[in-house]
Design a protein around this motif. Structure first.
Motif, PDB file in Angstrom:
ATOM      1  N   SER A   1      10.545  28.917 -18.835  1.00 33.77           N
ATOM      2  CA  SER A   1      10.580  29.224 -17.404  1.00 33.77           C
ATOM      3  C   SER A   1      10.709  27.971 -16.541  1.00 33.77           C
ATOM      4  N   PHE A   2      10.580  26.813 -17.152  1.00 29.62           N
ATOM      5  CA  PHE A   2      10.608  25.550 -16.408  1.00 29.62           C
ATOM      6  C   PHE A   2      11.973  25.319 -15.763  1.00 29.62           C
ATOM      7  N   MET A   3      11.945  24.938 -14.488  1.00 31.03           N
ATOM      8  CA  MET A   3      13.164  24.554 -13.764  1.00 31.03           C
ATOM      9  C   MET A   3      12.970  23.128 -13.264  1.00 31.03           C
ATOM     10  N   PRO A   4      13.829  22.197 -13.672  1.00 36.78           N
ATOM     11  CA  PRO A   4      13.610  20.782 -13.372  1.00 36.78           C
ATOM     12  C   PRO A   4      13.621  20.421 -11.883  1.00 36.78           C
ATOM     13  N   ASN A   5      14.257  21.210 -11.050  1.00 35.80           N
ATOM     14  CA  ASN A   5      14.329  20.857  -9.633  1.00 35.80           C
ATOM     15  C   ASN A   5      13.182  21.409  -8.803  1.00 35.80           C
ATOM     16  N   ARG A   6      12.180  21.974  -9.457  1.00 33.91           N
ATOM     17  CA  ARG A   6      11.002  22.497  -8.763  1.00 33.91           C
ATOM     18  C   ARG A   6       9.844  21.539  -8.909  1.00 33.91           C
ATOM     19  N   ASN A   7       8.906  21.661  -8.013  1.00 33.00           N
ATOM     20  CA  ASN A   7       7.664  20.890  -8.130  1.00 33.00           C
ATOM     21  C   ASN A   7       6.533  21.858  -8.447  1.00 33.00           C
ATOM     22  N   TYR A   8       5.958  21.694  -9.616  1.00 28.44           N
ATOM     23  CA  TYR A   8       4.888  22.578 -10.074  1.00 28.44           C
ATOM     24  C   TYR A   8       3.537  21.939  -9.826  1.00 28.44           C
ATOM     25  N   LYS A   9       2.572  22.773  -9.587  1.00 24.40           N
ATOM     26  CA  LYS A   9       1.184  22.357  -9.421  1.00 24.40           C
ATOM     27  C   LYS A   9       0.355  23.076 -10.490  1.00 24.40           C
TER      28      LYS A   9
ATOM     29  N   GLN B   1       5.077  14.269 -11.397  1.00 19.24           N
ATOM     30  CA  GLN B   1       5.673  14.282 -12.738  1.00 19.24           C
ATOM     31  C   GLN B   1       4.718  14.854 -13.778  1.00 19.24           C
ATOM     32  N   PHE B   2       3.452  14.491 -13.691  1.00 24.02           N
ATOM     33  CA  PHE B   2       2.461  14.960 -14.659  1.00 24.02           C
ATOM     34  C   PHE B   2       2.335  16.480 -14.616  1.00 24.02           C
ATOM     35  N   GLN B   3       2.231  17.044 -13.412  1.00 28.41           N
ATOM     36  CA  GLN B   3       2.098  18.495 -13.289  1.00 28.41           C
ATOM     37  C   GLN B   3       3.366  19.208 -13.754  1.00 28.41           C
ATOM     38  N   ASN B   4       4.529  18.616 -13.481  1.00 33.82           N
ATOM     39  CA  ASN B   4       5.778  19.199 -13.986  1.00 33.82           C
ATOM     40  C   ASN B   4       5.807  19.181 -15.515  1.00 33.82           C
ATOM     41  N   LYS B   5       5.356  18.076 -16.108  1.00 32.35           N
ATOM     42  CA  LYS B   5       5.327  17.989 -17.575  1.00 32.35           C
ATOM     43  C   LYS B   5       4.398  19.051 -18.167  1.00 32.35           C
ATOM     44  N   LEU B   6       3.229  19.219 -17.538  1.00 31.79           N
ATOM     45  CA  LEU B   6       2.301  20.238 -18.023  1.00 31.79           C
ATOM     46  C   LEU B   6       2.933  21.621 -17.952  1.00 31.79           C
ATOM     47  N   TYR B   7       3.586  21.922 -16.839  1.00 30.77           N
ATOM     48  CA  TYR B   7       4.209  23.241 -16.700  1.00 30.77           C
ATOM     49  C   TYR B   7       5.266  23.428 -17.791  1.00 30.77           C
ATOM     50  N   LYS B   8       6.044  22.395 -18.042  1.00 27.64           N
ATOM     51  CA  LYS B   8       7.104  22.480 -19.055  1.00 27.64           C
ATOM     52  C   LYS B   8       6.523  22.698 -20.455  1.00 27.64           C
ATOM     53  N   ILE B   9       5.375  22.096 -20.727  1.00 28.26           N
ATOM     54  CA  ILE B   9       4.709  22.270 -22.019  1.00 28.26           C
ATOM     55  C   ILE B   9       4.221  23.714 -22.168  1.00 28.26           C
TER      56      ILE B   9
ATOM     57  N   GLU C   1       0.830  -1.207   0.000  1.00 28.00           N
ATOM     58  CA  GLU C   1       0.000   0.000   0.000  1.00 28.00           C
ATOM     59  C   GLU C   1       0.869   1.264   0.000  1.00 28.00           C
ATOM     60  N   LEU C   2       1.946   1.259   0.788  1.00 29.51           N
ATOM     61  CA  LEU C   2       2.836   2.418   0.846  1.00 29.51           C
ATOM     62  C   LEU C   2       3.437   2.692  -0.534  1.00 29.51           C
ATOM     63  N   HIS C   3       3.932   1.618  -1.185  1.00 37.01           N
ATOM     64  CA  HIS C   3       4.548   1.799  -2.501  1.00 37.01           C
ATOM     65  C   HIS C   3       3.531   2.319  -3.508  1.00 37.01           C
ATOM     66  N   ALA C   4       2.313   1.815  -3.430  1.00 37.17           N
ATOM     67  CA  ALA C   4       1.255   2.263  -4.350  1.00 37.17           C
ATOM     68  C   ALA C   4       0.979   3.747  -4.145  1.00 37.17           C
ATOM     69  N   SER C   5       0.870   4.166  -2.895  1.00 35.66           N
ATOM     70  CA  SER C   5       0.602   5.565  -2.584  1.00 35.66           C
ATOM     71  C   SER C   5       1.740   6.457  -3.067  1.00 35.66           C
ATOM     72  N   LEU C   6       2.973   6.022  -2.816  1.00 33.89           N
ATOM     73  CA  LEU C   6       4.132   6.809  -3.260  1.00 33.89           C
ATOM     74  C   LEU C   6       4.179   6.902  -4.781  1.00 33.89           C
ATOM     75  N   SER C   7       3.878   5.795  -5.450  1.00 36.00           N
ATOM     76  CA  SER C   7       3.911   5.770  -6.926  1.00 36.00           C
ATOM     77  C   SER C   7       2.861   6.702  -7.523  1.00 36.00           C
ATOM     78  N   LEU C   8       1.650   6.672  -6.981  1.00 42.63           N
ATOM     79  CA  LEU C   8       0.590   7.533  -7.516  1.00 42.63           C
ATOM     80  C   LEU C   8       0.862   9.006  -7.203  1.00 42.63           C
ATOM     81  N   GLY C   9       1.444   9.276  -6.047  1.00 40.49           N
ATOM     82  CA  GLY C   9       1.844  10.646  -5.731  1.00 40.49           C
ATOM     83  C   GLY C   9       2.912  11.140  -6.681  1.00 40.49           C
ATOM     84  N   GLU C  10       3.855  10.259  -7.018  1.00 37.15           N
ATOM     85  CA  GLU C  10       4.922  10.614  -7.954  1.00 37.15           C
ATOM     86  C   GLU C  10       4.354  10.830  -9.354  1.00 37.15           C
ATOM     87  N   LEU C  11       3.367  10.034  -9.739  1.00 39.95           N
ATOM     88  CA  LEU C  11       2.689  10.230 -11.023  1.00 39.95           C
ATOM     89  C   LEU C  11       2.151  11.658 -11.104  1.00 39.95           C
ATOM     90  N   CYS C  12       1.498  12.107 -10.046  1.00 41.08           N
ATOM     91  CA  CYS C  12       0.906  13.452 -10.020  1.00 41.08           C
ATOM     92  C   CYS C  12       1.987  14.523 -10.104  1.00 41.08           C
TER      93      CYS C  12
END
Length: 134
Positions: A27-35, A14-22, A1-12
């Motif tokens: 202005s995208f900085m790879p070491n930031r977490n975008y929402k 990465q997805f939001q970072n990809k959207l920001y980069k698009i 369950e922990l791994h599943a939660s961590l994986s789905l959180g990481e999906l979110c």
């Protein structure tokens, strides 16, 4: 369950970072977490030329249309990331819990070199001392 939660959180994350980069490739900085809220805010307030602003808005509109985006996805990602954070950042930490975690990491061979079991125990002791100083 922990791994599943961590994986789905990481999906979110990465997805939001990809959207920001698009939307904001310059202005995208790879070491930031975008929402998504960063995208919304930056569409309004990011210092960009008129052409860049229009391009960013157009790209955001295209992405939302292509993904059939609505705010319920934003709410779902927020929930996934909140549950991930609870799993990833156990609270409250205790010396016993930390020592047990160190022993588990060591038994799996994860504590080597600079990250020895001895050094982790020293960090736990320092953490305890810092708590006493608060």
């Amino acid at each position: 369950e922990l791994h599943a939660s961590l994986s789905l959180g990481e999906l979110c994350r990465q997805f939001q970072n990809k959207l920001y980069k698009i939307i904001f490739p310059n202005s995208f900085m790879p070491n930031r977490n975008y929402k998504i809220k960063n995208i919304r805010r930056d569409l309004e307030k990011l210092p960009q030329s008129k052409e860049e602003k229009e391009r960013s808005q157009k790209k955001w509109d295209e992405v939302r249309q292509k993904l059939k985006w609505d705010e319920s996805y934003e709410d779902a990602m927020k929930s996934l990331q909140e549950s991930r954070n609870l799993e990833a950042h156990p609270s409250p930490l205790t010396e016993e819990l930390l020592n047990k975690a160190a022993e588990i990491m060591d038994s799996k061979g994860n504590l080597k070199g600079w990250l020895s079991l001895k050094r982790v125990h020293e960090l736990i002791t320092m953490w305890k001392l810092a708590q006493a100083m608060e």
